[in-house]
Structures are given as C-alpha cells and as structure tokens.
Design a protein around this motif. Structure first.
Motif, short mmCIF file in Angstrom:
data_model
loop_
_atom_site.label_atom_id
_atom_site.label_comp_id
_atom_site.label_asym_id
_atom_site.label_seq_id
_atom_site.Cartn_x
_atom_site.Cartn_y
_atom_site.Cartn_z
N MET A 73 82.00 -59.83 -18.48
CA MET A 73 82.85 -58.64 -18.71
C MET A 73 83.89 -58.95 -19.76
SD MET A 73 85.21 -56.56 -15.95
CE MET A 73 83.77 -56.17 -14.96
N SER A 74 84.13 -58.04 -20.67
CA SER A 74 85.11 -58.24 -21.73
C SER A 74 86.48 -57.81 -21.27
CB SER A 74 84.70 -57.46 -22.98
OG SER A 74 84.99 -56.09 -22.80
N ASP A 75 87.46 -58.01 -22.14
CA ASP A 75 88.83 -57.60 -21.86
C ASP A 75 89.14 -56.21 -22.37
OD1 ASP A 75 90.76 -60.68 -22.16
OD2 ASP A 75 89.28 -60.02 -20.72
N ASP A 76 88.14 -55.46 -22.84
CA ASP A 76 88.41 -54.14 -23.39
C ASP A 76 89.03 -53.25 -22.34
OD1 ASP A 76 87.57 -54.43 -26.02
OD2 ASP A 76 85.47 -54.17 -25.46
N LEU A 77 89.98 -52.43 -22.77
CA LEU A 77 90.65 -51.50 -21.89
C LEU A 77 89.96 -50.15 -21.96
CD1 LEU A 77 94.27 -52.50 -22.86
CD2 LEU A 77 93.07 -53.09 -20.77
N PRO A 124 81.48 -81.09 -41.34
CA PRO A 124 80.58 -81.40 -42.46
C PRO A 124 79.11 -81.39 -42.07
CG PRO A 124 82.47 -82.88 -42.46
CD PRO A 124 82.54 -82.12 -41.17
N THR A 125 78.81 -81.60 -40.79
CA THR A 125 77.41 -81.63 -40.33
C THR A 125 76.81 -80.23 -40.21
OG1 THR A 125 78.16 -81.56 -38.02
CG2 THR A 125 77.80 -83.74 -39.02
N GLY A 126 77.63 -79.19 -40.35
CA GLY A 126 77.15 -77.83 -40.17
C GLY A 126 77.46 -77.26 -38.80
N SER A 127 77.97 -78.09 -37.89
CA SER A 127 78.36 -77.62 -36.56
C SER A 127 79.81 -77.12 -36.60
CB SER A 127 78.23 -78.74 -35.53
OG SER A 127 79.12 -79.81 -35.85
N THR A 128 80.27 -76.55 -35.50
CA THR A 128 81.65 -76.08 -35.38
C THR A 128 82.23 -76.49 -34.04
OG1 THR A 128 81.04 -73.94 -34.43
CG2 THR A 128 81.17 -74.05 -36.82
N MET A 129 83.57 -76.46 -33.99
CA MET A 129 84.30 -76.63 -32.74
C MET A 129 85.18 -75.41 -32.54
SD MET A 129 85.56 -80.62 -32.91
CE MET A 129 84.39 -81.99 -32.80
N MET A 130 85.32 -74.97 -31.30
CA MET A 130 86.22 -73.87 -30.96
C MET A 130 87.49 -74.46 -30.36
SD MET A 130 85.63 -70.60 -28.36
CE MET A 130 84.79 -69.56 -29.56
N ILE A 131 88.64 -74.05 -30.89
CA ILE A 131 89.93 -74.50 -30.36
C ILE A 131 90.58 -73.34 -29.65
CG2 ILE A 131 92.21 -75.45 -30.86
CD1 ILE A 131 89.35 -75.99 -33.28
N ASP A 132 90.77 -73.48 -28.32
CA ASP A 132 91.20 -72.41 -27.43
C ASP A 132 90.20 -71.26 -27.50
OD1 ASP A 132 93.28 -73.87 -26.37
OD2 ASP A 132 94.75 -73.14 -27.81
N THR A 133 90.45 -70.19 -26.77
CA THR A 133 89.38 -69.20 -26.60
C THR A 133 89.86 -67.78 -26.84
OG1 THR A 133 89.84 -69.04 -24.21
CG2 THR A 133 88.16 -70.62 -24.91
N PRO A 134 89.04 -66.98 -27.52
CA PRO A 134 89.27 -65.54 -27.57
C PRO A 134 88.80 -64.91 -26.27
CG PRO A 134 87.23 -66.07 -28.69
CD PRO A 134 87.83 -67.39 -28.23
N ARG A 135 88.88 -63.59 -26.19
CA ARG A 135 88.34 -62.92 -24.99
C ARG A 135 86.85 -63.20 -24.90
NH1 ARG A 135 85.53 -58.16 -25.94
NH2 ARG A 135 85.78 -57.25 -28.03
N TRP A 136 86.33 -63.17 -23.69
CA TRP A 136 84.91 -63.44 -23.52
C TRP A 136 84.08 -62.23 -23.91
CZ3 TRP A 136 80.90 -66.25 -23.70
CH2 TRP A 136 79.68 -65.75 -23.24
N SER A 137 83.04 -62.46 -24.67
CA SER A 137 82.06 -61.45 -25.02
C SER A 137 80.82 -62.16 -25.51
CB SER A 137 82.59 -60.51 -26.10
OG SER A 137 81.54 -59.80 -26.73
N ALA A 138 79.67 -61.81 -24.96
CA ALA A 138 78.42 -62.42 -25.41
C ALA A 138 78.16 -62.07 -26.87
CB ALA A 138 77.27 -61.95 -24.53
N ALA A 153 93.28 -71.76 -21.26
CA ALA A 153 92.02 -72.27 -20.71
C ALA A 153 91.05 -71.18 -20.29
CB ALA A 153 92.32 -73.18 -19.51
N ALA A 154 91.51 -69.93 -20.17
CA ALA A 154 90.62 -68.85 -19.75
C ALA A 154 89.43 -68.75 -20.68
CB ALA A 154 91.40 -67.53 -19.73
N HIS A 155 88.27 -68.52 -20.12
CA HIS A 155 87.01 -68.33 -20.84
C HIS A 155 86.44 -69.62 -21.40
CE1 HIS A 155 88.63 -64.29 -20.66
NE2 HIS A 155 89.54 -64.56 -21.58
N GLY A 156 87.14 -70.76 -21.23
CA GLY A 156 86.65 -72.01 -21.79
C GLY A 156 85.30 -72.40 -21.25
N ARG A 157 85.14 -72.36 -19.92
CA ARG A 157 83.87 -72.74 -19.32
C ARG A 157 82.75 -71.79 -19.74
NH1 ARG A 157 82.35 -77.27 -18.25
NH2 ARG A 157 80.71 -76.59 -19.64
N ARG A 158 83.09 -70.51 -19.82
CA ARG A 158 82.06 -69.52 -20.15
C ARG A 158 81.56 -69.71 -21.58
NH1 ARG A 158 82.50 -63.31 -17.98
NH2 ARG A 158 80.25 -62.97 -17.83
#
Length: 304
Positions: A1-5, A116-130, A153-158
């Motif tokens: 579920m997203s955070d949309d109102l 440089p390898t073409g991968s990425t890291m996410m630092i902290d999290t936006p709202r969850w959305s597939a 930390a919210a949405h980190g595991r997801r």
C-alpha cells in the motif's frame, strides 16, 4: 500500500485557479528545496507566493508536488500523472533524488547512489510503491539499502526484499529495523562497499550514521544539513532525540577524517561546495556544536 492520500482528504482552499499549498503541510522544507523560485515559508508552512512564469518554474512545482509527503501542493486543474513525474531526479551523474517522500519518515529525502559497476545503493527510503521500485531499479540493480537512523527506517525491509538487497542499520537503532541483514557496530568506520564507508555518528539518535561515498558525497541523515537561512552547515539542535552532547563528541571524533563536496541530508537542504570549503565549514560546525546545550524538542526552531 502506498502513502497516497484519498481525494476525500483534500480540502478545497486554493482561493483561485492556480497552484496552492493546503493546510496539511508540515513545513518539512522539501517543497522549498525543489521549488525555491515559487514556494516560500509563511506562518510555519509552505506557500506558493506566486504562480509559475516559465516552463522551468512549472517543472519545479511538479517536482515539489510529487515529493510532498502530505500531497499538499495542488492545482485544481492539473493532475499528477506519471508522465509529469521527474523522479528519480539526477543531482549529478552519480546521485539521484528519489522524491515521493514518505509520511512515515516525516517527509525525509532519500537518494540513489550509482556505482561504477552499474549497480546502485538506496540511502534511506521514499514511500513504498512497487511501481516506484521498478523506476528506481531501472537505474541499475539495487544491492544495498542504507538506513541513516531509526526515523528513516520505514519501508527499508520492503524495498530491500523487492530489490534482493542487503539492509543496513546501526545497532543503536536496531529496534527500528530488527530484521536488518547487516549491523554497523560501535563508533569505528565500516566499509559498506567499494568507495562507500559508514561513519557512526550518535547524537540525533543513538544509532545515527552518515555514509561517505567516493570522497565526494556525504549522506548525513539528520546529523547535519545545509541551511539556506544561515548559508552554512547546521545541526538541528532542537530536534536531537538522543543527545546534543554526544553529537558534538561524534563530530569532534569524525569530522577531521571526512572529505566531501556534497552534503545530502534527510531533512534540510543539499549543497555542493569545494571539498576544502566543506572541510572548513564542518570544522566550524563542530566547534559551534560543542557550545550547545540540551533543549526541549521544538520543530519550529529549525532554521531551514
């Protein structure tokens, strides 16, 4: 579920036919970071002080609207359709701003760090959305989700599960992400990956961490930020949950070993300066923070 109102939650208060900010605004500053030419602070919240006069200003407002965690930036005739969404928004060739800030992180900014390898890291999290996860992953496989502290930390595991990524947090804030894959312990720097190091910085919370990448990018969480009011690096002394004294000690221990050009906080503005200038300003911030005393929590006292 997203955070949309839901549409039912939106008050009709534009007073006209243009852009406006509704009363749910929490004064998180994100809108003013993204649309500084048309949005300002007034009476403890953001306001559209004039309508856009160019395509660039219109784009600023759309970016602010898509980032706003309360969906408070509105136009009675303009809908936020996917084709208008600028996120992830490139800050340079290496770092993207995620946008779509979450109510569950008090509207904090989150970032994508390209490697440089073409991968990425996410630092902290936006709202969850597939759908957002698909968009972020299009920049490259996400290998790690790095949490700066418990408030974000919210949405980190997801997100970590969606990406098949490792989830990182400091042991001091482990109760906010008890299913993290990797713990940062103590106060010694920890290498997360090639060119990326975690520096524990207890103060804002017990388990606050900043992440330094490539000697250029400092993802500072809520430990310090760039203030447009003072045109300098600042700590949010009035929103320090654990200990301002500990934050001063953390800065004194850590700052001399840091070198970066970009400060990229969760709350507060971003800024790029020459590394030598950032080093000088961080040293001055460290000295100023030593003089601060504990004070009651007061969100209204933060100098954005």
């Amino acid at each position: 579920m997203s955070d949309d109102l839901s549409p039912e939650a939106v008050p009709e208060e534009s007073g006209g036919e243009g852009w406006y900010v509704d009363t749910r605004c929490t004064n998180c500053d994100v809108a003013r970071q993204l649309a500084p030419d048309v949005i300002r602070e007034h009476d403890g919240r953001a306001e559209v002080f004039r309508q856009p006069q160019s395509e660039a200003e219109q784009r600023q407002l759309y970016a602010a609207a898509f980032a706003c965690h309360t969906r408070s930036i509105r136009h009675p005739a303009h809908h936020l359709t996917p084709d208008l969404d600028p996120f992830p928004l490139a800050l340079d060739d290496t770092v993207h701003l995620c946008g779509h800030n979450s109510r569950h992180t008090a509207g904090a900014n989150a970032y994508l760090l390209r490697r440089p390898t073409g991968s990425t890291m996410m630092i902290d999290t936006p709202r969850w959305s597939a759908e957002l996860a698909d968009r972020y992953e299009a920049l490259g496989p996400v290998t790690d989700v790095l949490l700066t502290h418990r408030d974000h930390a919210a949405h980190g595991r997801r997100y970590a599960d969606r990406f098949g990524a490792r989830l990182w947090i400091h042991e001091g804030d482990l109760d906010a992400a008890p299913d993290a894959d990797h713990l940062i312990r103590g106060t010694d720097p920890v290498e997360i990956g090639a060119g990326v190091t975690a520096y524990p910085l207890p103060g804002h919370t017990h388990g606050s961490v900043l992440y330094l990448a490539d000697g250029t990018y400092c993802f500072s969480g809520d430990s310090f930020y760039w203030s447009r009011t003072t045109a300098d690096l600042e700590v949010a002394a009035s929103v320090t949950w654990y200990s301002i004294t500990e934050l001063a000690a953390s800065l004194a221990r850590t700052a001399p070993g840091l070198r970066f050009e970009w400060v990229l906080p969760g709350h507060g503005d971003r800024k790029r300066l020459p590394a030598e200038e950032m080093t000088r300003r961080l040293a001055h911030l460290t000295a100023r923070t030593r003089t601060l005393q504990p004070q009651p929590i007061d969100f209204t006292a933060v100098r954005w």
